[in-house]
Design an enzyme around this catalytic site. Structure first.
Site, PDB file in Angstrom:
ATOM      1  N   GLY A  11       0.777  -1.239   0.000  1.00  0.00           N
ATOM      2  CA  GLY A  11       0.000   0.000   0.000  1.00  0.00           C
ATOM      3  C   GLY A  11       0.809   1.291   0.000  1.00  0.00           C
ATOM      4  N   SER A  12       2.025   1.258  -0.533  1.00  0.00           N
ATOM      5  CA  SER A  12       2.784   2.524  -0.561  1.00  0.00           C
ATOM      6  C   SER A  12       2.176   3.499  -1.567  1.00  0.00           C
ATOM      7  CB  SER A  12       4.270   2.276  -0.865  1.00  0.00           C
ATOM      8  OG  SER A  12       4.457   1.885  -2.196  1.00  0.00           O
ATOM      9  N   MET A  90      -3.703  -6.971  -7.216  1.00  0.00           N
ATOM     10  CA  MET A  90      -3.088  -8.058  -7.974  1.00  0.00           C
ATOM     11  C   MET A  90      -4.096  -9.084  -8.505  1.00  0.00           C
ATOM     12  SD  MET A  90      -0.105  -6.923  -7.956  1.00  0.00           S
ATOM     13  CE  MET A  90       1.015  -8.191  -8.568  1.00  0.00           C
ATOM     14  N   ARG A  91      -5.313  -8.649  -8.819  1.00  0.00           N
ATOM     15  CA  ARG A  91      -6.295  -9.546  -9.451  1.00  0.00           C
ATOM     16  C   ARG A  91      -6.636  -9.000 -10.827  1.00  0.00           C
ATOM     17  NH1 ARG A  91      -6.673 -14.276  -7.429  1.00  0.00           N
ATOM     18  NH2 ARG A  91      -8.770 -14.569  -8.234  1.00  0.00           N
ATOM     19  N   ASN A 107      -4.848   2.361 -13.409  1.00  0.00           N
ATOM     20  CA  ASN A 107      -3.904   1.429 -12.799  1.00  0.00           C
ATOM     21  C   ASN A 107      -2.506   2.028 -12.843  1.00  0.00           C
ATOM     22  OD1 ASN A 107      -2.918  -1.169 -11.817  1.00  0.00           O
ATOM     23  ND2 ASN A 107      -2.162  -1.545 -13.899  1.00  0.00           N
ATOM     24  N   HIS A 109       1.465   0.836 -13.132  1.00  0.00           N
ATOM     25  CA  HIS A 109       2.279  -0.333 -13.471  1.00  0.00           C
ATOM     26  C   HIS A 109       3.759   0.073 -13.455  1.00  0.00           C
ATOM     27  CE1 HIS A 109       3.393  -4.147 -15.209  1.00  0.00           C
ATOM     28  NE2 HIS A 109       4.192  -3.485 -16.035  1.00  0.00           N
ATOM     29  N   GLU A 174       6.455   6.371  -9.031  1.00  0.00           N
ATOM     30  CA  GLU A 174       5.043   5.978  -8.951  1.00  0.00           C
ATOM     31  C   GLU A 174       4.299   6.891  -7.990  1.00  0.00           C
ATOM     32  OE1 GLU A 174       4.200   1.752  -8.375  1.00  0.00           O
ATOM     33  OE2 GLU A 174       6.214   1.242  -9.077  1.00  0.00           O
TER      34      GLU A 174
HETATM   35  C1  GRF Z   1       3.778  -1.168  -7.322  1.00  0.00           C
HETATM   36  O1  GRF Z   1       5.070  -1.279  -7.863  1.00  0.00           O
HETATM   37  C2  GRF Z   1       2.742  -1.102  -8.405  1.00  0.00           C
HETATM   38  O2  GRF Z   1       3.180  -0.414  -9.538  1.00  0.00           O
HETATM   39  C3  GRF Z   1       2.561  -2.552  -8.738  1.00  0.00           C
HETATM   40  O3  GRF Z   1       2.604  -3.214  -7.497  1.00  0.00           O
HETATM   41  C4  GRF Z   1       3.376  -2.444  -6.581  1.00  0.00           C
HETATM   42  C5  GRF Z   1       2.494  -2.155  -5.420  1.00  0.00           C
HETATM   43  O4  GRF Z   1       3.172  -1.505  -4.372  1.00  0.00           O
HETATM   44  N1  GRF Z   1       1.342  -2.754  -9.489  1.00  0.00           N
HETATM   45  P1  GRF Z   1       2.364  -0.848  -3.192  1.00  0.00           P
HETATM   46  O5  GRF Z   1       1.422  -1.890  -2.643  1.00  0.00           O
HETATM   47  O6  GRF Z   1       1.629   0.346  -3.730  1.00  0.00           O
HETATM   48  O7  GRF Z   1       3.405  -0.448  -2.187  1.00  0.00           O
END
Ligand code: GRF
Length: 203
Positions: A11-12, A90-91, A107, A109, A174
């Site tokens: 959840g960062s 992740m689904r 989303n 990525h 991100e």
């Molecule tokens: C991130 O790198 C995001 O781009 C990918 O999964 C990771 C999730 O990290 N889809 P977090 O849970 O937001 O810390």
């Protein structure tokens, strides 16, 4: 615009949205609720620490993808959600779910799409030998990691990088572009023309 954030783990990216909202950088976007498909994850703690509804819709509790998603939609609608952010969710989602939130579903990525879609972006980027990687915020379409691109940010790949070092460098970006994209969507500044996303100037 009321956002639901879907998460599965650390959840960062969610935290970057919570911080942005607190600092007035999502305005007029509001985080209405956070939904995880996995119980007990750090993202849920981050949500409740920020005073947000932190809800588990455990995919393992449902007999089919459709019934899981029906529960997801019910939860989001119950919280008045108008747009959805996948922040480390992740689904894979069905075309029905994607159509329900068309133009309101984004989303993040961790690669410069269309390079390196899928769950192992950093490993794949390092194996390929690229000199630049990065991250992409995009509208979601039924095909994985394939929708029109809203924002991207690039980082160098350095000699000696391993998955963890590259991931950390990308993650910092991100956390910049995801809140920015959410704010643009909330402010009605994004429009789609086929694969192209136009960003209207701020007024
Ligand atoms: C991130 O790198 C995001 O781009 C990918 O999964 C990771 C999730 O990290 N889809 P977090 O849970 O937001 O810390």
């Amino acid at each position: 615009m009321r956002f639901g954030v879907l998460v599965s783990g650390r959840g960062s990216n969610l935290q970057s949205l919570l911080d942005a909202e607190r600092e007035g950088r999502l305005d007029p976007g509001v985080i209405a609720c956070v939904v995880s498909n996995r119980p007990g994850v750090q993202a849920l703690t981050r949500a409740s620490d920020a005073g947000k509804p932190a809800i588990v819709v455990d995919h393992k509790a449902y007999p089919s993808r459709e019934s899981f998603e029906a529960a997801l939609v019910g939860t989001l609608e119950a919280h008045g959600v108008q747009a959805v952010v996948l922040a480390g969710f992740m689904r894979l989602l069905t075309p029905g779910f994607v159509a329900r939130w068309r133009d309101r579903l984004i989303n993040i990525h961790p690669s410069l799409l269309p390079a390196f879609p899928g769950a192992h972006a950093h490993r794949d980027a390092l194996a390929y030998g690229v000199k630049v990687s990065g991250c992409t915020v995009h509208f979601v379409e039924p095909e994985m990691d394939a929708g029109p691109i809203i924002l991207q940010a690039a980082v160098p790949v350095l000699d000696g990088d391993v998955e963890e070092t590259l991931a950390a460098r990308v993650l910092a970006e991100e956390h910049v572009i995801l809140p920015r994209a959410v704010q643009l969507l909330a402010a009605g500044r994004l429009s789609r023309e086929g694969r192209h996303v136009r960003i209207a100037p701020s007024v």
